[in-house]
Design an enzyme around this catalytic site. Sequence first.
Site, PDB file in Angstrom:
ATOM      1  N   ASP A 190      33.800  53.284  47.249  1.00  0.00           N
ATOM      2  CA  ASP A 190      33.690  52.389  48.410  1.00  0.00           C
ATOM      3  C   ASP A 190      33.347  53.203  49.667  1.00  0.00           C
ATOM      4  O   ASP A 190      32.539  52.789  50.494  1.00  0.00           O
ATOM      5  CB  ASP A 190      35.020  51.646  48.620  1.00  0.00           C
ATOM      6  CG  ASP A 190      35.518  51.022  47.334  1.00  0.00           C
ATOM      7  OD1 ASP A 190      34.954  50.009  46.919  1.00  0.00           O
ATOM      8  OD2 ASP A 190      36.450  51.581  46.715  1.00  0.00           O
ATOM      9  N   HIS A 216      41.185  48.673  46.407  1.00  0.00           N
ATOM     10  CA  HIS A 216      39.818  48.681  45.855  1.00  0.00           C
ATOM     11  C   HIS A 216      39.527  47.249  45.391  1.00  0.00           C
ATOM     12  O   HIS A 216      39.602  46.930  44.202  1.00  0.00           O
ATOM     13  CB  HIS A 216      39.720  49.677  44.695  1.00  0.00           C
ATOM     14  CG  HIS A 216      38.376  49.616  44.002  1.00  0.00           C
ATOM     15  ND1 HIS A 216      37.191  49.901  44.620  1.00  0.00           N
ATOM     16  CD2 HIS A 216      38.047  49.267  42.734  1.00  0.00           C
ATOM     17  CE1 HIS A 216      36.196  49.739  43.773  1.00  0.00           C
ATOM     18  NE2 HIS A 216      36.687  49.345  42.625  1.00  0.00           N
TER      19      HIS A 216
HETATM   20  P1  NAD Z   1      33.277  50.326  29.633  1.00  0.00           P
HETATM   21  O1  NAD Z   1      33.693  49.033  29.016  1.00  0.00           O
HETATM   22  O2  NAD Z   1      31.859  50.765  29.516  1.00  0.00           O
HETATM   23  O3  NAD Z   1      34.174  51.510  29.075  1.00  0.00           O
HETATM   24  C1  NAD Z   1      35.558  51.416  29.009  1.00  0.00           C
HETATM   25  C2  NAD Z   1      35.973  52.141  27.754  1.00  0.00           C
HETATM   26  O4  NAD Z   1      37.391  52.196  27.749  1.00  0.00           O
HETATM   27  C3  NAD Z   1      35.538  51.438  26.468  1.00  0.00           C
HETATM   28  O5  NAD Z   1      34.796  52.314  25.657  1.00  0.00           O
HETATM   29  C4  NAD Z   1      36.852  51.030  25.820  1.00  0.00           C
HETATM   30  O6  NAD Z   1      36.810  51.103  24.403  1.00  0.00           O
HETATM   31  C5  NAD Z   1      37.792  52.067  26.407  1.00  0.00           C
HETATM   32  N1  NAD Z   1      39.203  51.679  26.358  1.00  0.00           N
HETATM   33  C6  NAD Z   1      39.751  50.462  26.508  1.00  0.00           C
HETATM   34  N2  NAD Z   1      41.074  50.519  26.343  1.00  0.00           N
HETATM   35  C7  NAD Z   1      41.378  51.808  26.122  1.00  0.00           C
HETATM   36  C8  NAD Z   1      42.581  52.496  25.883  1.00  0.00           C
HETATM   37  N3  NAD Z   1      43.756  51.855  25.812  1.00  0.00           N
HETATM   38  N4  NAD Z   1      42.525  53.830  25.683  1.00  0.00           N
HETATM   39  C9  NAD Z   1      41.357  54.476  25.729  1.00  0.00           C
HETATM   40  N5  NAD Z   1      40.178  53.881  25.925  1.00  0.00           N
HETATM   41  C10 NAD Z   1      40.193  52.553  26.127  1.00  0.00           C
HETATM   42  O7  NAD Z   1      33.725  50.248  31.170  1.00  0.00           O
HETATM   43  P2  NAD Z   1      33.236  51.171  32.371  1.00  0.00           P
HETATM   44  O8  NAD Z   1      32.050  50.549  32.973  1.00  0.00           O
HETATM   45  O9  NAD Z   1      33.202  52.589  31.941  1.00  0.00           O
HETATM   46  O10 NAD Z   1      34.441  50.937  33.399  1.00  0.00           O
HETATM   47  C11 NAD Z   1      35.739  51.386  33.118  1.00  0.00           C
HETATM   48  C12 NAD Z   1      36.711  50.851  34.153  1.00  0.00           C
HETATM   49  O11 NAD Z   1      36.407  51.391  35.453  1.00  0.00           O
HETATM   50  C13 NAD Z   1      36.649  49.318  34.328  1.00  0.00           C
HETATM   51  O12 NAD Z   1      37.957  48.823  34.495  1.00  0.00           O
HETATM   52  C14 NAD Z   1      35.845  49.159  35.613  1.00  0.00           C
HETATM   53  O13 NAD Z   1      36.103  47.926  36.235  1.00  0.00           O
HETATM   54  C15 NAD Z   1      36.368  50.330  36.411  1.00  0.00           C
HETATM   55  N6  NAD Z   1      35.568  50.771  37.560  1.00  0.00           N
HETATM   56  C16 NAD Z   1      36.227  51.199  38.668  1.00  0.00           C
HETATM   57  C17 NAD Z   1      35.529  51.671  39.758  1.00  0.00           C
HETATM   58  C18 NAD Z   1      36.239  52.132  40.995  1.00  0.00           C
HETATM   59  O14 NAD Z   1      35.563  52.363  42.017  1.00  0.00           O
HETATM   60  N7  NAD Z   1      37.557  52.333  41.002  1.00  0.00           N
HETATM   61  C19 NAD Z   1      34.135  51.707  39.711  1.00  0.00           C
HETATM   62  C20 NAD Z   1      33.469  51.275  38.565  1.00  0.00           C
HETATM   63  C21 NAD Z   1      34.213  50.788  37.481  1.00  0.00           C
HETATM   64  C1  LMR Z   2      32.970  48.701  41.506  1.00  0.00           C
HETATM   65  O1  LMR Z   2      33.444  48.682  42.641  1.00  0.00           O
HETATM   66  O2  LMR Z   2      31.757  48.832  41.273  1.00  0.00           O
HETATM   67  C2  LMR Z   2      33.905  48.583  40.338  1.00  0.00           C
HETATM   68  O3  LMR Z   2      35.211  48.364  40.764  1.00  0.00           O
HETATM   69  C3  LMR Z   2      33.461  47.597  39.341  1.00  0.00           C
HETATM   70  C4  LMR Z   2      33.697  46.187  39.813  1.00  0.00           C
HETATM   71  O4  LMR Z   2      34.284  45.413  39.038  1.00  0.00           O
HETATM   72  O5  LMR Z   2      33.291  45.838  40.921  1.00  0.00           O
END
Ligand code: NAD
Ligand code: LMR
Length: 319
Positions: free
Chosen positions: A159, A187
């Site tokens: 962010d 967030h």
């Molecule tokens: P994704 O679905 O591509 O990958 C997530 C992976 O986690 C999957 O492969 C899944 O099998 C695995 N997983 C699920 N439960 C699990 C567990 N108990 N132990 C180990 N692995 C497990 O998702 P992504 O796009 O990589 O995003 C991951 C997370 O990050 C999501 O919750 C997304 O919303 C979040 N995110 C946060 C931010 C931020 O700024 N904080 C930014 C982008 C995404």
């Molecule tokens: C983001 O900010 O891109 C992540 O938290 C993914 C989402 O769900 O917005």
Amino acid sequence: MKPPVRIVVTGGAGQIAYSLVFRIASGELFGSDQPIILHLLELPSIIKHLNGVGMELNDCAYPLLYDIIITDDVKTAFTDVEYAFLVGAAPRTKDMQRADLIKANAEIFKVQGKALNNYANSKVKVVVVGNPANTNAYIAMRCAPDLAPEQFTAMTRLDHNRLLHQLANKLQVNVAEINNVIIWGNHSASQYTDIRYATTNVDQNWFINDLMPCVQQRGTSIIEIRGKSSAASAAYAAISHMRDWVKGTDQWVSMAIPSDGSYGIKEGLIYSYPVTIDNGIISIVQGLEIDEFSRKQLDKNQQELELEREAVLTNLTGF
Ligand code: NAD
Ligand code: LMR
């Protein structure tokens, strides 16, 4: 060469990890003199795909990558790790808010908080990326009573970077010329994108009606346009977050950390603040003026985080 450090990335076969683990292995996190042992955790049904990621890591022949541990067992994943990237969690899809993921993801962070407590290096530094990131970090922290609360953080660096870019673009300057933007709070779409200490050179209407909603809704926009949630930008932000924690900062960055009551925010909530870091110690920037508008924004974020915490207390057993 230094002795290798153990770094765990959960959700190792996911989108974010696919960018993150290659950057870590290349030395982008701690530099070219720090060998690494990567611990990658996945769900049992996804281990096959994670093995493919492991093959590609090997095919890069990274000199710093001493070993890769691929596992679906939390004990193996967290044993002796000094740095933890908690990424593995379901992402939201269109028409969901990040808080809608509490039910799906809370259990993961309970289990992993306990595993960090029981098996990780006692000085482990944890960044939670999986959403809802602040509340997931809160869960993990609460489930790790033997670790200090300060060892748990959640990522608002993406962010922060989004805000930097939008402001630099508006002012027609390079991002490096902008300092002191702040992401306060959660967030989520309530985050307060404070630019008062970065510039006085923009119109308040543009700030309220364009900049704030653009950054607050950026994750949603990416999901709508790309069809998947942000991944490479999230991985880059996660690297920056952890590297700054270890190496220190020369300017303010935003990090969600356990509140110590600063700026009237209830102690213990994982709340994003402007911080500086020296010698691994994160300090909240103090003495900033909180005007009426800012107070409302800060309080709104606090209320939202309290509601998320209540939802966890209601939904999560054994917490
Ligand atoms: P994704 O679905 O591509 O990958 C997530 C992976 O986690 C999957 O492969 C899944 O099998 C695995 N997983 C699920 N439960 C699990 C567990 N108990 N132990 C180990 N692995 C497990 O998702 P992504 O796009 O990589 O995003 C991951 C997370 O990050 C999501 O919750 C997304 O919303 C979040 N995110 C946060 C931010 C931020 O700024 N904080 C930014 C982008 C995404
Ligand atoms: C983001 O900010 O891109 C992540 O938290 C993914 C989402 O769900 O917005």
